[in-house]
Design a protein around this motif. Structure first.
Motif, PDB file in Angstrom:
ATOM      1  N   TYR A 268      -1.321  11.487  -9.772  1.00  0.00           N
ATOM      2  CA  TYR A 268      -1.707  11.310  -8.370  1.00  0.00           C
ATOM      3  C   TYR A 268      -0.706  12.044  -7.478  1.00  0.00           C
ATOM      4  O   TYR A 268      -1.082  12.756  -6.538  1.00  0.00           O
ATOM      5  CB  TYR A 268      -1.751   9.820  -8.030  1.00  0.00           C
ATOM      6  CG  TYR A 268      -2.110   9.528  -6.593  1.00  0.00           C
ATOM      7  CD1 TYR A 268      -3.441   9.465  -6.207  1.00  0.00           C
ATOM      8  CD2 TYR A 268      -1.116   9.344  -5.636  1.00  0.00           C
ATOM      9  CE1 TYR A 268      -3.777   9.214  -4.872  1.00  0.00           C
ATOM     10  CE2 TYR A 268      -1.442   9.090  -4.307  1.00  0.00           C
ATOM     11  CZ  TYR A 268      -2.770   9.026  -3.932  1.00  0.00           C
ATOM     12  OH  TYR A 268      -3.106   8.781  -2.626  1.00  0.00           O
ATOM     13  N   ILE A 269       0.574  11.884  -7.779  1.00  0.00           N
ATOM     14  CA  ILE A 269       1.607  12.553  -6.975  1.00  0.00           C
ATOM     15  C   ILE A 269       1.545  14.066  -7.173  1.00  0.00           C
ATOM     16  O   ILE A 269       1.671  14.831  -6.221  1.00  0.00           O
ATOM     17  CB  ILE A 269       3.008  11.982  -7.307  1.00  0.00           C
ATOM     18  CG1 ILE A 269       3.087  10.525  -6.848  1.00  0.00           C
ATOM     19  CG2 ILE A 269       4.097  12.814  -6.641  1.00  0.00           C
ATOM     20  CD1 ILE A 269       4.429   9.851  -7.135  1.00  0.00           C
ATOM     21  N   VAL A 270       1.338  14.505  -8.413  1.00  0.00           N
ATOM     22  CA  VAL A 270       1.224  15.944  -8.654  1.00  0.00           C
ATOM     23  C   VAL A 270       0.062  16.510  -7.838  1.00  0.00           C
ATOM     24  O   VAL A 270       0.174  17.568  -7.217  1.00  0.00           O
ATOM     25  CB  VAL A 270       0.987  16.250 -10.142  1.00  0.00           C
ATOM     26  CG1 VAL A 270       0.721  17.745 -10.348  1.00  0.00           C
ATOM     27  CG2 VAL A 270       2.165  15.817 -10.981  1.00  0.00           C
ATOM     28  N   GLU A 271      -1.034  15.784  -7.793  1.00  0.00           N
ATOM     29  CA  GLU A 271      -2.204  16.292  -7.071  1.00  0.00           C
ATOM     30  C   GLU A 271      -2.014  16.272  -5.562  1.00  0.00           C
ATOM     31  O   GLU A 271      -2.293  17.246  -4.867  1.00  0.00           O
ATOM     32  CB  GLU A 271      -3.449  15.436  -7.412  1.00  0.00           C
ATOM     33  CG  GLU A 271      -3.977  15.692  -8.797  1.00  0.00           C
ATOM     34  CD  GLU A 271      -5.292  14.942  -9.045  1.00  0.00           C
ATOM     35  OE1 GLU A 271      -6.110  14.854  -8.107  1.00  0.00           O
ATOM     36  OE2 GLU A 271      -5.475  14.449 -10.175  1.00  0.00           O
ATOM     37  N   ASN A 272      -1.527  15.141  -5.061  1.00  0.00           N
ATOM     38  CA  ASN A 272      -1.574  14.912  -3.612  1.00  0.00           C
ATOM     39  C   ASN A 272      -0.238  14.897  -2.898  1.00  0.00           C
ATOM     40  O   ASN A 272      -0.195  14.817  -1.679  1.00  0.00           O
ATOM     41  CB  ASN A 272      -2.262  13.573  -3.345  1.00  0.00           C
ATOM     42  CG  ASN A 272      -3.624  13.528  -3.988  1.00  0.00           C
ATOM     43  OD1 ASN A 272      -4.487  14.336  -3.671  1.00  0.00           O
ATOM     44  ND2 ASN A 272      -3.799  12.627  -4.943  1.00  0.00           N
ATOM     45  N   GLY A 273       0.829  14.932  -3.652  1.00  0.00           N
ATOM     46  CA  GLY A 273       2.123  14.800  -2.990  1.00  0.00           C
ATOM     47  C   GLY A 273       2.336  13.371  -2.540  1.00  0.00           C
ATOM     48  O   GLY A 273       1.571  12.469  -2.898  1.00  0.00           O
ATOM     49  N   ILE A 274       3.391  13.159  -1.770  1.00  0.00           N
ATOM     50  CA  ILE A 274       3.710  11.793  -1.370  1.00  0.00           C
ATOM     51  C   ILE A 274       3.516  11.571   0.128  1.00  0.00           C
ATOM     52  O   ILE A 274       3.687  10.468   0.623  1.00  0.00           O
ATOM     53  CB  ILE A 274       5.150  11.410  -1.779  1.00  0.00           C
ATOM     54  CG1 ILE A 274       6.190  12.268  -1.054  1.00  0.00           C
ATOM     55  CG2 ILE A 274       5.331  11.523  -3.286  1.00  0.00           C
ATOM     56  CD1 ILE A 274       7.624  11.887  -1.398  1.00  0.00           C
ATOM     57  N   LYS A 275       3.132  12.631   0.826  1.00  0.00           N
ATOM     58  CA  LYS A 275       2.997  12.490   2.276  1.00  0.00           C
ATOM     59  C   LYS A 275       1.717  11.727   2.649  1.00  0.00           C
ATOM     60  O   LYS A 275       0.677  11.895   2.015  1.00  0.00           O
ATOM     61  CB  LYS A 275       2.966  13.863   2.933  1.00  0.00           C
ATOM     62  CG  LYS A 275       3.054  13.820   4.457  1.00  0.00           C
ATOM     63  CD  LYS A 275       3.373  15.176   5.035  1.00  0.00           C
ATOM     64  CE  LYS A 275       2.192  16.128   4.865  1.00  0.00           C
ATOM     65  NZ  LYS A 275       2.517  17.464   5.443  1.00  0.00           N
ATOM     66  N   ARG A 276       1.838  10.917   3.668  1.00  0.00           N
ATOM     67  CA  ARG A 276       0.669  10.209   4.163  1.00  0.00           C
ATOM     68  C   ARG A 276      -0.256  11.215   4.850  1.00  0.00           C
ATOM     69  O   ARG A 276       0.197  12.114   5.543  1.00  0.00           O
ATOM     70  CB  ARG A 276       1.114   9.165   5.183  1.00  0.00           C
ATOM     71  CG  ARG A 276      -0.051   8.351   5.678  1.00  0.00           C
ATOM     72  CD  ARG A 276       0.433   7.300   6.626  1.00  0.00           C
ATOM     73  NE  ARG A 276      -0.638   6.399   6.969  1.00  0.00           N
ATOM     74  CZ  ARG A 276      -0.575   5.534   7.965  1.00  0.00           C
ATOM     75  NH1 ARG A 276       0.531   5.462   8.692  1.00  0.00           N
ATOM     76  NH2 ARG A 276      -1.578   4.751   8.218  1.00  0.00           N
ATOM     77  N   ARG A 277      -1.529  11.046   4.636  1.00  0.00           N
ATOM     78  CA  ARG A 277      -2.463  11.962   5.308  1.00  0.00           C
ATOM     79  C   ARG A 277      -3.583  11.183   5.975  1.00  0.00           C
ATOM     80  O   ARG A 277      -3.853  10.083   5.669  1.00  0.00           O
ATOM     81  CB  ARG A 277      -3.018  13.002   4.343  1.00  0.00           C
ATOM     82  CG  ARG A 277      -3.574  12.437   3.020  1.00  0.00           C
ATOM     83  CD  ARG A 277      -3.911  13.537   2.045  1.00  0.00           C
ATOM     84  NE  ARG A 277      -2.720  14.162   1.491  1.00  0.00           N
ATOM     85  CZ  ARG A 277      -2.242  15.331   1.925  1.00  0.00           C
ATOM     86  NH1 ARG A 277      -2.838  15.997   2.880  1.00  0.00           N
ATOM     87  NH2 ARG A 277      -1.160  15.817   1.374  1.00  0.00           N
TER      88      ARG A 277
END
Lengths: 203, 203
Positions: B194-203
């Motif tokens: 999930y982190i690899v795909e989306n990073g950790i920033k809130r969107r």
DNA sequence: ATACAATGTGACTATAGATTCATATGAATG
DNA sequence: CATTCATATGAATCTATAGTCACATTGTAT
């Protein structure tokens, strides 16, 4: 801890010993490192070594303390004092930046750290408390970022803290073994942070 | 390469030696590992060891070859054959999964690999070509994902390939040192991806 | 100047571990 | 059976290094 005699030594001799030790420990693992090589390079007698240190490990621990101290010098002190004023990704960028600057200027200390990482037993004996502090620091940072609404609430904080640490190692590794990745440091940090922020998926 | 005599040995004796060697190399670095400990545990004479192997390094290299072979057994062969049919993140998930299964079932081999990682000289001598293949594999995967429009075109492929490798290490590390992170394996892999795909920033 | 303390010295001891070697064993061959 | 070949053995050798010790030198206080 080194004996008093060591701290009573004239500065230049003490520094010669430290230099020689850093050289030797940077090139060889703790076990492989030779007291003899250190005493030769520092131009002191073997016997003197044991006037200054209990044994090889005593010196090694001292070198690690020096490295930790030096490392701390590199983090932006203003930042540490006024964390509230920085955003999460700004803080992370500063931290990574300080790691890279440190690695550039003290490659031998980085080498010693890398070695240590791979000797579990020694690692915990010498470094255990430092390591835990470092994880806890990242976790706090993440919790703060989460509270401030900068981070995706879905991420697992413990897992993320480990990944951020890993990224830091990766970064140091790139810079340290120069030539492996061919971008200037700033560019690497920014590209890396971009991935940390956004992931790699197309959107 | 071990000598012919080694391969002529009755299976059970040969296996005893391999077992003893894996035990020893998993616990100690290459330099620290003791031939004597291996011959004792395997219940062969010291002299016999040198009938089978040129020297300690000869055996070590053999053990690494065994580990690499075992590791390959764990990747989904159907996947490797029919890559086109899988999406990038599916492929990555399978790869990480195989890494975790391998680590669970062969913790000693993982320990040996970890050790090796930290001995640059030996690493390149023993493992250099394998490592390069592994990076190249990730790079190809990323290029394919990019071409298929699954990945953000802004990411740097070389950098990303190193990060994916790092993630793999991180994962193995979590599973390997069990208890450090307290989630079941699947959950860890999914959270990580999930982190690899989306990073950790809130969107 | 004398004595006492602190520091310096390097030859010596101890240990550990890799590798070698002379010899033994035993199976296969003729 | 004798000979040869492959394998087994562990005592002996060699090397590397950590750590010790008896003695030497230097510094300092009275």
């Amino acid at each position: 801890m080194p004996k008093d005699t060591f701290f009573n030594l004239p500065d230049d001799k003490r520094e010669r010993i430290i230099e020689a030790a850093i050289d030797e420990f940077a090139q060889r693992s703790f076990h492989d490192a030779r007291v003899t090589a250190i005493t030769n390079q520092a131009e002191i007698a073997k016997g003197s070594f044991y006037q200054y240190f209990e044994d090889k490990k005593d010196l090694f621990k001292h070198i690690i303390e020096i490295a930790v101290g030096k490392k701390i010098e590199y983090v932006n002190q203003d930042m540490m004092q006024n964390m509230q004023d920085y955003g999460f990704f700004q803080l992370l960028r500063e931290l990574y930046l300080s790691g890279v600057r440190f690695a550039k200027e003290h490659p031998r200390l980085v080498a010693i750290g890398m070695q240590l990482l791979s000797n579990q037993e020694l690692y915990y004996e010498v470094f255990g408390t430092h390591a835990e502090k470092s994880y806890a620091f990242y976790e706090d940072l993440l919790r703060k970022g989460m509270a401030d609404g900068e981070l995706d609430p879905a991420i697992d904080i413990v897992l993320a803290s480990r990944l951020l640490t890993m990224f830091n190692y990766a970064l140091v590794d790139f810079v340290y073994e120069d030539g492996k990745v061919d971008l200037d440091d700033m560019a690497i940090i920014d590209k890396m942070l971009y991935i940390v922020e956004n992931g790699i998926k197309r959107r």
